[in-house]
Design an enzyme around this catalytic site. Structure first.
Site, mmCIF file in Angstrom:
data_model
loop_
_atom_site.group_PDB
_atom_site.id
_atom_site.type_symbol
_atom_site.label_atom_id
_atom_site.label_comp_id
_atom_site.label_asym_id
_atom_site.label_seq_id
_atom_site.Cartn_x
_atom_site.Cartn_y
_atom_site.Cartn_z
ATOM 1 N N ASP A 214 0.796 -1.216 0.000
ATOM 2 C CA ASP A 214 0.000 0.000 0.000
ATOM 3 C C ASP A 214 0.833 1.272 0.000
ATOM 4 O OD1 ASP A 214 -2.500 1.559 0.432
ATOM 5 O OD2 ASP A 214 -1.536 1.990 2.348
ATOM 6 N N ASP A 217 4.687 0.751 3.974
ATOM 7 C CA ASP A 217 4.623 -0.518 4.694
ATOM 8 C C ASP A 217 4.516 -1.672 3.709
ATOM 9 O OD1 ASP A 217 2.098 -0.138 3.702
ATOM 10 O OD2 ASP A 217 1.084 -0.033 5.637
ATOM 11 N N TYR A 366 -8.132 2.118 6.769
ATOM 12 C CA TYR A 366 -8.916 2.598 5.629
ATOM 13 C C TYR A 366 -10.394 2.317 5.885
ATOM 14 C CZ TYR A 366 -4.637 3.303 2.900
ATOM 15 O OH TYR A 366 -3.424 3.747 2.440
ATOM 16 N N GLU A 573 4.673 10.460 3.830
ATOM 17 C CA GLU A 573 4.262 9.119 3.422
ATOM 18 C C GLU A 573 4.092 9.097 1.908
ATOM 19 O OE1 GLU A 573 4.189 5.918 3.961
ATOM 20 O OE2 GLU A 573 2.555 5.690 5.400
#
Length: 592
Positions: A214, A217, A366, A573
């Site tokens: 994703d 990670d 999510y 991120e």
């Protein structure tokens, strides 16, 4: 720089043995590091060390035979004979202090194995004759960054653009390749990545390898992955000329197929679909390479008794969009995608529920706000793929069932497809009611949405720039359909230029002026194996050893404030969905 550059190697029969020794010297000294070699090409790094400070540099690299293709993103290459290549610094990496190390990744393609037999940096030989030159060799490595398919259109971006949009497109696709899970192909272009998560299995031993990690990670979250594939496919369909002009049509199809192959694997029964592999909590307790994972990786599914209409609906949309993308180039695969899309839509519609109720771990990361938008989204995509009126009637019915679908959205994202389905319905029907919904949204983001002092549309602190890319994409598709074309195109370009440098720096890793060098990405932060990698790599202030080319970082706050700090997972991120709308918008501008 010296005024004259020696760039030709004189070859003769009497020099054959010298060339053989020199070829070995470049590799043995570490000046050249051949990361991956296959039948007709190799990925390698050119490692340099600067004994004194320079404000520009030039490297002359000579091969023992002519290449069929050579590309690098970290320098400007040129050649007159495909044997001797000159590499000139880019604007952002020309200044190097004394003692600095720099690694330039490149791909070389050949009919038979080619060797580097000479490397000169600013006129000084680095490796001929078995002795490294004054420059020595650095040990830092970076990812490969090249494309190996000749362009099918223009090799240059439109002259009116201040940034190289084609380069951004190429690099964004490399980011998706860096996110691959499972067994990597033989032509893998990311040399620091290897096979990983090869034991991902379902409850009954189903093979669930593949798909994408994703973000920074290593969890395979189904909903944002599917949303990303839908948007990538949409951009590849509607802005095909942008990809073709950049020579990237092949690669965007590969990117989508890597995701849809996994969805087809995960669809193990008509009402059984695996929507996640890896536990988010367990995974986030580990900082290291995907290739080194040893933790348990459970895979979770939705079923008729534990449904997930949002997840199933989005996956149906992705597969339907893929069936359109591959209809001409791979008809059998297109048919397979469409078959699964139809089944997934039926599953989503007949068995209603939010997926986080079936997969609670997904909800921690999510959490879906609802599934009405995904149901309409899937139906609309199936109508576009099949021209079956039943699906259009279904989509229209969902607008009646879920009243929020007709309202003005506040974003277009992995969770909220409202703006996307309104636009898609206008594309499919031309009905003014849907067109009004689209202009209401684009007018709002263009004229009334919050802005930073430097002009960035600011919709959310989490991944602020993904929202910039997403709204730019929506408004570019609207413009293509004839809705306020000039205004929406100019708005989109302005927002994309903010990302690429107008905001004061580049927010795309490996591109432009002062790009991020510490994105929150575990794998890129690790040195080459077998060197250890752990939490120390998260907290070091050093740049990532591997350049995560093309990744769009989260971005600045509402005041344009940003720090390139690896531990800041809000602003630094990276994620699949961050790049999807952004990349598709880049292709949209290239299609103008």
């Amino acid at each position: 720089m010296a005024a004259v550059w020696l760039s030709l190697l004189l070859l003769c029969v009497g020099q054959t043995n010298i060339i053989a020794r020199a070829a070995g010297a470049c590799v043995q000294s570490g000046v050249i590091n051949e990361k991956s070699v296959w039948n007709q090409g190799m990925s390698a790094n050119l490692n340099m060390k600067f004994p004194s400070a320079v404000n520009s540099w030039r490297v002359t690299m000579t091969f023992d035979r002519a290449l069929t293709n050579f590309e690098t993103w970290s320098a400007t290459p040129s050649t007159s004979n495909n044997v001797v290549y000159t590499l000139d610094n880019l604007p952002y990496n020309g200044n190097q202090p004394a003692g600095a190390s720099l690694s330039i990744a490149f791909n070389a393609h050949f009919a038979s194995k080619a060797e580097v037999i000479s490397v000169k940096m600013n006129g000084v030989e680095q490796c001929r004759g078995g002795v490294a030159g004054a420059g020595g060799a650095a040990t830092t490595t970076t990812t490969t960054t090249t494309t190996t398919t000749p362009s099918t259109g223009s090799n240059n971006p439109p002259s009116s653009l201040p940034y190289d949009y084609q380069e951004v497109l190429r690099k964004s696709l490399l980011f998706y390749e860096a996110q691959r899970s499972g067994r990597l192909p033989s032509n893998n272009r990311i040399p620091w990545r290897g096979d990983s998560a090869m034991n991902d299995r379902g409850e009954n031993g189903e093979d669930l390898t593949g798909g994408y990690y994703d973000a920074g990670d290593r969890v395979k979250f189904g909903l944002p992955m599917a949303a990303s594939m839908t948007v990538l496919a949409w951009g590849a369909i509607d802005f095909a000329s942008g990809y073709a002009g950049a020579g990237q049509s092949k690669y965007v199809k590969q990117a989508v197929k890597w995701g849809t192959d996994y969805f087809i694997k995960a669809h193990v029964g008509s009402t059984d679909f695996y929507g996640q592999c890896g536990n988010g909590d367990t995974d986030h307790a580990y900082w290291g390479r995907a290739e080194d994972m040893t933790m348990n990786r459970p895979c979770y599914k939705i079923t008729a008794s534990k449904p997930g209409s949002d997840l199933a609906g989005e996956t149906a949309a992705a597969l339907a969009a893929a069936s359109i993308l591959f209809k001409t180039s791979n008809p059998s695969y297109s048919a397979t995608c469409l078959q699964h899309a139809k089944q997934m839509f039926q599953f989503a519609d007949r068995h209603r529920g939010k997926y986080q109720d079936a997969i609670p771990n997904a909800g921690k990361f999510y959490s879906s706000s609802g599934y009405g938008d995904e149901l309409a989204w899937a139906a609309a995509w199936l109508y576009r793929a099949t021209n079956d009126q039943t699906y259009l009637d279904k989509a229209k019915g969902f607008f009646q069932e879920f009243s929020d679908l007709s309202g003005r959205p506040s974003e277009f994202s992995w969770d909220s497809k409202h703006a996307g389905v309104q636009l898609l319905m206008y594309q499919l029907t031309g009905e003014s009611s849907y067109g009004s919904m689209v202009t209401q949204f684009c007018d709002w983001v263009k004229n009334n949405a919050p802005r930073s002092p430097k002009g960035m549309v600011y919709l959310n602190q989490w991944g602020s720039l993904r929202h910039v890319g997403n709204v730019a994409f929506i408004c570019l598709v609207a413009a293509k359909k004839g809705l306020k074309s000039n205004a929406y195109e100019n708005f989109a370009i302005q927002q994309l230029n903010y990302i690429l440098g107008d905001g004061g720096r580049s927010y795309v890793v490996g591109f432009g002026k002062n790009p991020p060098v510490r994105p929150h990405h575990a794998g890129a932060s690790c040195p080459d194996a077998p060197a250890p990698c752990g939490w120390d790599q998260l907290h070091t202030s050093e740049p990532n050893p591997h350049v995560l080319y093309g990744a769009l970082v989260g971005g600045p706050d509402q005041y344009d404030a940003y720090e390139d700090k690896r531990s800041d997972y809000v602003k630094n991120e990276v994620a699949l969905d961050y790049n999807a709308g952004f990349q598709s918008a880049i292709a949209g501008v290239l299609s103008l």
